[in-house]
Design a protein around this motif. Structure first.
Motif, PDB file in Angstrom:
ATOM      1  N   LEU A  33       0.870  -1.179   0.107  1.00 15.95           N
ATOM      2  CA  LEU A  33      -0.031   0.111   0.206  1.00 15.95           C
ATOM      3  C   LEU A  33       0.921   1.397   0.183  1.00 15.95           C
ATOM      4  O   LEU A  33       0.329   2.397  -0.372  1.00 15.95           O
ATOM      5  N   THR A  34       2.187   1.087   0.508  1.00 21.16           N
ATOM      6  CA  THR A  34       2.841   2.498   0.835  1.00 21.16           C
ATOM      7  C   THR A  34       4.297   2.097   0.355  1.00 21.16           C
ATOM      8  O   THR A  34       5.045   0.900   0.612  1.00 21.16           O
ATOM      9  N   ALA A  35       4.896   3.042  -0.544  1.00 17.13           N
ATOM     10  CA  ALA A  35       6.327   3.096  -0.819  1.00 17.13           C
ATOM     11  C   ALA A  35       6.980   4.488  -0.355  1.00 17.13           C
ATOM     12  O   ALA A  35       6.382   5.257  -0.671  1.00 17.13           O
ATOM     13  N   ILE A  36       8.088   4.345   0.352  1.00 13.73           N
ATOM     14  CA  ILE A  36       8.763   5.513   0.805  1.00 13.73           C
ATOM     15  C   ILE A  36      10.120   5.377  -0.002  1.00 13.73           C
ATOM     16  O   ILE A  36      11.137   4.427   0.552  1.00 13.73           O
ATOM     17  N   ILE A  37      10.612   6.181  -0.662  1.00 14.41           N
ATOM     18  CA  ILE A  37      12.048   6.492  -1.478  1.00 14.41           C
ATOM     19  C   ILE A  37      12.519   7.537  -0.889  1.00 14.41           C
ATOM     20  O   ILE A  37      12.067   8.674  -0.708  1.00 14.41           O
ATOM     21  N   ILE A  38      13.862   7.287  -0.293  1.00 10.60           N
ATOM     22  CA  ILE A  38      14.647   8.168   0.247  1.00 10.60           C
ATOM     23  C   ILE A  38      15.954   8.486  -0.677  1.00 10.60           C
ATOM     24  O   ILE A  38      16.476   7.379  -1.160  1.00 10.60           O
ATOM     25  N   ALA A  39      16.083   9.894  -0.980  1.00 14.04           N
ATOM     26  CA  ALA A  39      17.151  10.163  -1.845  1.00 14.04           C
ATOM     27  C   ALA A  39      18.045  11.447  -1.300  1.00 14.04           C
ATOM     28  O   ALA A  39      17.433  12.246  -0.347  1.00 14.04           O
ATOM     29  N   ARG A  40      19.130  11.754  -1.960  1.00 12.44           N
ATOM     30  CA  ARG A  40      19.807  12.995  -1.379  1.00 12.44           C
ATOM     31  C   ARG A  40      20.321  13.699  -2.914  1.00 12.44           C
ATOM     32  O   ARG A  40      20.742  12.951  -3.653  1.00 12.44           O
ATOM     33  N   THR A  41      20.341  14.877  -2.666  1.00 12.80           N
ATOM     34  CA  THR A  41      20.710  15.818  -3.872  1.00 12.80           C
ATOM     35  C   THR A  41      22.100  15.967  -3.669  1.00 12.80           C
ATOM     36  O   THR A  41      22.830  15.695  -2.755  1.00 12.80           O
ATOM     37  N   ALA A  42      22.785  16.775  -4.726  1.00 18.58           N
ATOM     38  CA  ALA A  42      24.138  16.720  -4.612  1.00 18.58           C
ATOM     39  C   ALA A  42      24.525  17.705  -3.503  1.00 18.58           C
ATOM     40  O   ALA A  42      25.509  17.612  -2.907  1.00 18.58           O
ATOM     41  N   ASP A  43      23.629  18.750  -3.152  1.00 18.20           N
ATOM     42  CA  ASP A  43      24.046  19.616  -2.087  1.00 18.20           C
ATOM     43  C   ASP A  43      23.537  19.032  -0.835  1.00 18.20           C
ATOM     44  O   ASP A  43      23.332  19.671   0.238  1.00 18.20           O
ATOM     45  N   ASP A  44      22.983  17.351  -0.679  1.00 17.36           N
ATOM     46  CA  ASP A  44      23.084  16.741   0.387  1.00 17.36           C
ATOM     47  C   ASP A  44      21.544  16.949   1.028  1.00 17.36           C
ATOM     48  O   ASP A  44      21.499  17.001   2.311  1.00 17.36           O
ATOM     49  N   LYS A  45      20.611  17.548   0.249  1.00 13.83           N
ATOM     50  CA  LYS A  45      19.318  17.797   0.847  1.00 13.83           C
ATOM     51  C   LYS A  45      18.545  16.331   0.901  1.00 13.83           C
ATOM     52  O   LYS A  45      18.654  15.577  -0.422  1.00 13.83           O
ATOM     53  N   ARG A  46      17.918  15.970   1.785  1.00 10.64           N
ATOM     54  CA  ARG A  46      17.175  14.895   1.851  1.00 10.64           C
ATOM     55  C   ARG A  46      15.700  14.993   1.211  1.00 10.64           C
ATOM     56  O   ARG A  46      15.042  15.940   1.412  1.00 10.64           O
ATOM     57  N   GLU A  48      12.234  12.886   0.395  1.00  6.03           N
ATOM     58  CA  GLU A  48      11.368  11.745   0.557  1.00  6.03           C
ATOM     59  C   GLU A  48      10.084  11.892  -0.561  1.00  6.03           C
ATOM     60  O   GLU A  48       9.606  12.664  -0.405  1.00  6.03           O
ATOM     61  N   ILE A  49      10.087  10.556  -1.193  1.00  7.71           N
ATOM     62  CA  ILE A  49       8.859  10.413  -2.005  1.00  7.71           C
ATOM     63  C   ILE A  49       7.920   9.528  -1.460  1.00  7.71           C
ATOM     64  O   ILE A  49       8.642   8.310  -1.277  1.00  7.71           O
ATOM     65  N   LYS A  50       6.732   9.558  -1.237  1.00 11.01           N
ATOM     66  CA  LYS A  50       5.867   8.777  -0.519  1.00 11.01           C
ATOM     67  C   LYS A  50       4.923   8.385  -1.344  1.00 11.01           C
ATOM     68  O   LYS A  50       4.003   9.309  -1.750  1.00 11.01           O
ATOM     69  N   VAL A  51       4.399   7.437  -1.963  1.00 12.34           N
ATOM     70  CA  VAL A  51       3.669   6.862  -2.973  1.00 12.34           C
ATOM     71  C   VAL A  51       2.553   5.946  -2.194  1.00 12.34           C
ATOM     72  O   VAL A  51       3.073   4.916  -1.539  1.00 12.34           O
ATOM     73  N   SER A  57      -6.615   2.101  -9.477  1.00 14.81           N
ATOM     74  CA  SER A  57      -5.981   3.029 -10.672  1.00 14.81           C
ATOM     75  C   SER A  57      -5.849   4.480 -10.133  1.00 14.81           C
ATOM     76  O   SER A  57      -5.561   5.274 -11.052  1.00 14.81           O
ATOM     77  N   VAL A  58      -5.571   4.838  -8.792  1.00 18.01           N
ATOM     78  CA  VAL A  58      -5.299   6.204  -8.184  1.00 18.01           C
ATOM     79  C   VAL A  58      -4.213   5.953  -7.168  1.00 18.01           C
ATOM     80  O   VAL A  58      -4.370   5.135  -6.393  1.00 18.01           O
ATOM     81  N   SER A  59      -3.120   6.657  -7.378  1.00 20.20           N
ATOM     82  CA  SER A  59      -2.244   6.724  -6.319  1.00 20.20           C
ATOM     83  C   SER A  59      -1.876   8.241  -5.852  1.00 20.20           C
ATOM     84  O   SER A  59      -2.126   9.181  -6.505  1.00 20.20           O
ATOM     85  N   LYS A  60      -1.472   8.118  -4.702  1.00 20.31           N
ATOM     86  CA  LYS A  60      -1.318   9.693  -3.814  1.00 20.31           C
ATOM     87  C   LYS A  60       0.578   9.677  -3.958  1.00 20.31           C
ATOM     88  O   LYS A  60       1.001   8.800  -3.465  1.00 20.31           O
ATOM     89  N   VAL A  61       0.839  10.610  -4.412  1.00 23.09           N
ATOM     90  CA  VAL A  61       2.206  11.154  -4.084  1.00 23.09           C
ATOM     91  C   VAL A  61       2.691  12.353  -3.223  1.00 23.09           C
ATOM     92  O   VAL A  61       1.927  13.534  -3.663  1.00 23.09           O
ATOM     93  N   GLN A  62       3.630  12.179  -2.159  1.00 23.59           N
ATOM     94  CA  GLN A  62       3.725  13.206  -1.277  1.00 23.59           C
ATOM     95  C   GLN A  62       5.391  13.441  -1.235  1.00 23.59           C
ATOM     96  O   GLN A  62       6.004  12.572  -1.342  1.00 23.59           O
TER      97      GLN A  62
END
Length: 85
Positions: A33-46, A48-51, A57-62
């Protein structure tokens, strides 16, 4: 926001967006039901993409960037996710 696409498709599109924007992917935790992807930018900003699965047929992205947010970067990520669908 809500996207009229299935959960698995949105998770795949989110992972592709992270690769295309050349962010360092730190982790991905997910269940049916939920996926949380954690990544960092080149300048180390965290990032979080939560699906979340709303229906078949409908998903929520935060998207959260750093502690205080970055609206422009969040919109860039969301646009890239939509482009991958």
């Amino acid at each position: 926001g809500s996207l009229e696409h299935g959960y698995e498709d949105v998770v795949r599109a989110s992972n592709r967006a992270v690769e295309q924007l050349q962010f360092a992917r730190i982790s991905e935790n997910r269940d049916a039901l939920t996926a949380i992807i954690i990544a960092r930018t080149a300048d180390d900003k965290r990032i979080e993409i939560k699906v979340s699965k709303v229906s078949e047929s409908v998903s929520k992205v935060q998207i959260r960037v750093a502690i205080f947010g970055d609206e422009a970067l969040s919109m860039t990520i969301l646009d890239r996710i939509k482009g991958n669908l």
